[in-house]
Design an enzyme around this catalytic site. Structure first.
Site, PDB file in Angstrom:
ATOM      1  CD1 TRP A  55      -2.647   1.651   0.499  1.00 60.14           C
ATOM      2  CD2 TRP A  55      -1.967   1.897   2.620  1.00 60.14           C
ATOM      3  NE1 TRP A  55      -3.345   2.700   1.045  1.00 60.14           N
ATOM      4  CE2 TRP A  55      -2.944   2.881   2.339  1.00 60.14           C
ATOM      5  CE3 TRP A  55      -1.400   1.864   3.893  1.00 60.14           C
ATOM      6  CZ2 TRP A  55      -3.365   3.804   3.285  1.00 60.14           C
ATOM      7  CZ3 TRP A  55      -1.818   2.783   4.837  1.00 60.14           C
ATOM      8  CH2 TRP A  55      -2.791   3.743   4.532  1.00 60.14           C
ATOM      9  CG  ASP A 136      -2.037  -2.648   7.528  1.00 66.05           C
ATOM     10  OD1 ASP A 136      -3.111  -2.443   8.117  1.00 66.05           O
ATOM     11  OD2 ASP A 136      -1.653  -1.984   6.544  1.00 66.05           O
ATOM     12  CE  LYS A 172     -10.193   0.492   2.696  1.00 67.92           C
ATOM     13  NZ  LYS A 172      -9.039   0.930   3.464  1.00 67.92           N
TER      14      LYS A 172
HETATM   15  C1  LIG Z   1      -3.137  -2.323   3.499  1.00 63.89           C
HETATM   16  C2  LIG Z   1      -3.791  -1.122   4.049  1.00 63.89           C
HETATM   17  N1  LIG Z   1      -3.463  -0.711   5.277  1.00 63.89           N
HETATM   18  C3  LIG Z   1      -4.030   0.370   5.836  1.00 63.89           C
HETATM   19  C4  LIG Z   1      -4.958   1.097   5.159  1.00 63.89           C
HETATM   20  C5  LIG Z   1      -5.511   2.319   5.841  1.00 63.89           C
HETATM   21  O1  LIG Z   1      -6.816   2.277   6.076  1.00 63.89           O
HETATM   22  P1  LIG Z   1      -7.618   3.444   6.800  1.00 63.89           P
HETATM   23  O2  LIG Z   1      -8.460   4.056   5.768  1.00 63.89           O
HETATM   24  O3  LIG Z   1      -8.390   2.703   7.826  1.00 63.89           O
HETATM   25  O4  LIG Z   1      -6.648   4.395   7.390  1.00 63.89           O
HETATM   26  C6  LIG Z   1      -5.348   0.719   3.874  1.00 63.89           C
HETATM   27  C7  LIG Z   1      -6.333   1.490   3.119  1.00 63.89           C
HETATM   28  O5  LIG Z   1      -6.422   1.508   1.935  1.00 63.89           O
HETATM   29  C8  LIG Z   1      -4.742  -0.420   3.310  1.00 63.89           C
HETATM   30  O6  LIG Z   1      -5.058  -0.844   2.081  1.00 63.89           O
END
Ligand SMILES: Cc1ncc(COP(=O)(O)O)c(C=O)c1O
Length: 363
Positions: A55, A136, A172
């Site tokens: 990400w 994560d 999500k």
């Molecule tokens: C792998 C990963 N980690 C963390 C996040 C962060 O998510 P948040 O919107 O809850 O900050 C995302 C969001 O796209 C993600 O894909």
């Protein structure tokens, strides 16, 4: 604590033994950042290994937290699957004690997850080298449709009694993106350490944003505490995950029906919201220009954004991008640049016949 139970399991020994320090954070990003800041301040090793690719925010979050970011091999473009050998080699040569970022499930952007057997090998290697896992979890329940199944990787590591960090997001799986609800849990070796870790986490948070907002977290807590609501949520999650899986099948079938060149089985093998299509930047640009289909330039598409109605348009676009740009690749390198710019320019002015490999050159 409800969040810790959701990811580690209600019967988790670490929770029973009060070895977990959990703090509410600002969604997944905030949980990663607080974890990163805590490690930069209190952990002896400041290098964090992140998968290649990952990400896009991971390197920025950890660098700004004060850690040194390195990467380990993860994705093999040739197989469009896991580069397991590369992953093991890179983690084997990481310095003892280094931090390793692991996507709990539904790896973003590739949609490629290790099998349970591979997770076990990763666990053994990491524990033998005292590498610190930082999980994560941004998609629990979204990958397989089961909250427990999507937490299996994490639970394997917790079961061995070792330490780890865990960042969770409800953006999500509860549709609470705008509420920024998340949690950071640190599994410690003893109750005494967990108490001290929790107090240090509060000291990290206090000067950053004092404390997190209440509203979103109370929605999450209400659902997690009430068995009827919890069950309703799991049914809805399964519905979402199944819809994504059905979109994968429909896209795969549509490409097969069109006879699109290439092996597209990775579309049904990959898991979670994202598919790493394998389309290159030129093909992505072509689809944007010609079909108004927008995706990240690395070829990642969000399966959640697709529907039965839009799949034919997407499949037509992929088919055209693959067949037409592939035809161009038969040309010599010198012409390639010109062909590319023609393909991306206004089509009406194109001198290249897109439907054949014939190129009409200006006289
Ligand atoms: C792998 C990963 N980690 C963390 C996040 C962060 O998510 P948040 O919107 O809850 O900050 C995302 C969001 O796209 C993600 O894909």
């Amino acid at each position: 604590m409800l969040s810790a139970k959701l990811i580690f399991g209600t019967d988790s020994p670490a929770i029973r033994e009060s070895r977990v320090a959990t703090v509410q954070c600002l969604s997944g990003t905030g949980s990663l950042r607080v974890g990163g800041e805590f490690l930069a301040r209190h952990y002896h090793e400041h290098t964090i290994y992140i998968p290649q690719p990952t990400w896009g925010n991971h390197p920025k979050v950890f660098t700004l937290a004060g850690l040194t970011v390195r990467s380990y091999r993860y994705y093999d473009p040739a197989t469009r699957g896991l580069d397991f050998q590369g992953l093991l080699e890179d983690l084997s040569s990481a310095p003892s004690g280094a931090i390793v970022l692991l996507h709990a499930c539904a790896h973003n952007p590739t949609g490629v997850d290790p099998t349970l057997d591979q997770w076990e090998q990763i666990r053994q290697l990491m524990r033998s080298k005292s590498l610190l896992p930082f999980f994560d979890s941004a998609y629990q329940g979204f990958a397989s449709g089961s909250l427990d199944k999507d937490a299996q990787s994490v639970r394997k590591f917790v079961a061995d009694g070792g330490e780890l960090l865990m960042a969770q997001s409800y953006a999500k799986n509860m549709g609470l993106y705008g509420e920024r609800v998340g949690a950071l849990s640190i599994v410690c070796g003893s109750v005494d350490v967990a108490v001290r870790v929790e107090s240090q986490l509060k000291l990290v948070i206090r000067p950053m944003y004092s404390n997190p907002p209440i509203h979103g977290a109370s929605i999450v807590a209400t659902i997690l505490k009430d068995s009827d609501m919890f069950n309703e949520w799991t049914v809805e999650l399964k519905g979402m995950a199944d819809r994504i899986i059905s979109m994968r099948q429909q896209l795969f079938d549509a490409l097969k029906t069109r006879g699109t060149p290439g092996d597209w089985s990775h579309i049904i093998k990959q898991i979670g919201m994202f598919t790493f299509t394998g389309l290159n930047t030129d093909q992505v640009a072509f689809m944007r220009q010609e079909y108004h289909i927008y995706m990240t330039s690395d070829g990642r598409i969000s399966m959640a954004g697709l529907s039965t109605r839009t799949i034919p348009h997407l499949s037509d676009a992929i088919h055209a991008a693959v067949t037409k740009l592939k035809a161009a690749y038969f040309c010599s390198d010198g012409i390639m640049g010109a062909v590319r710019s023609l393909l991306l320019a206004d089509r009406s002015e194109c001198l290249l016949s897109l439907d054949s490999t014939v190129i009409k050159w200006p006289s």
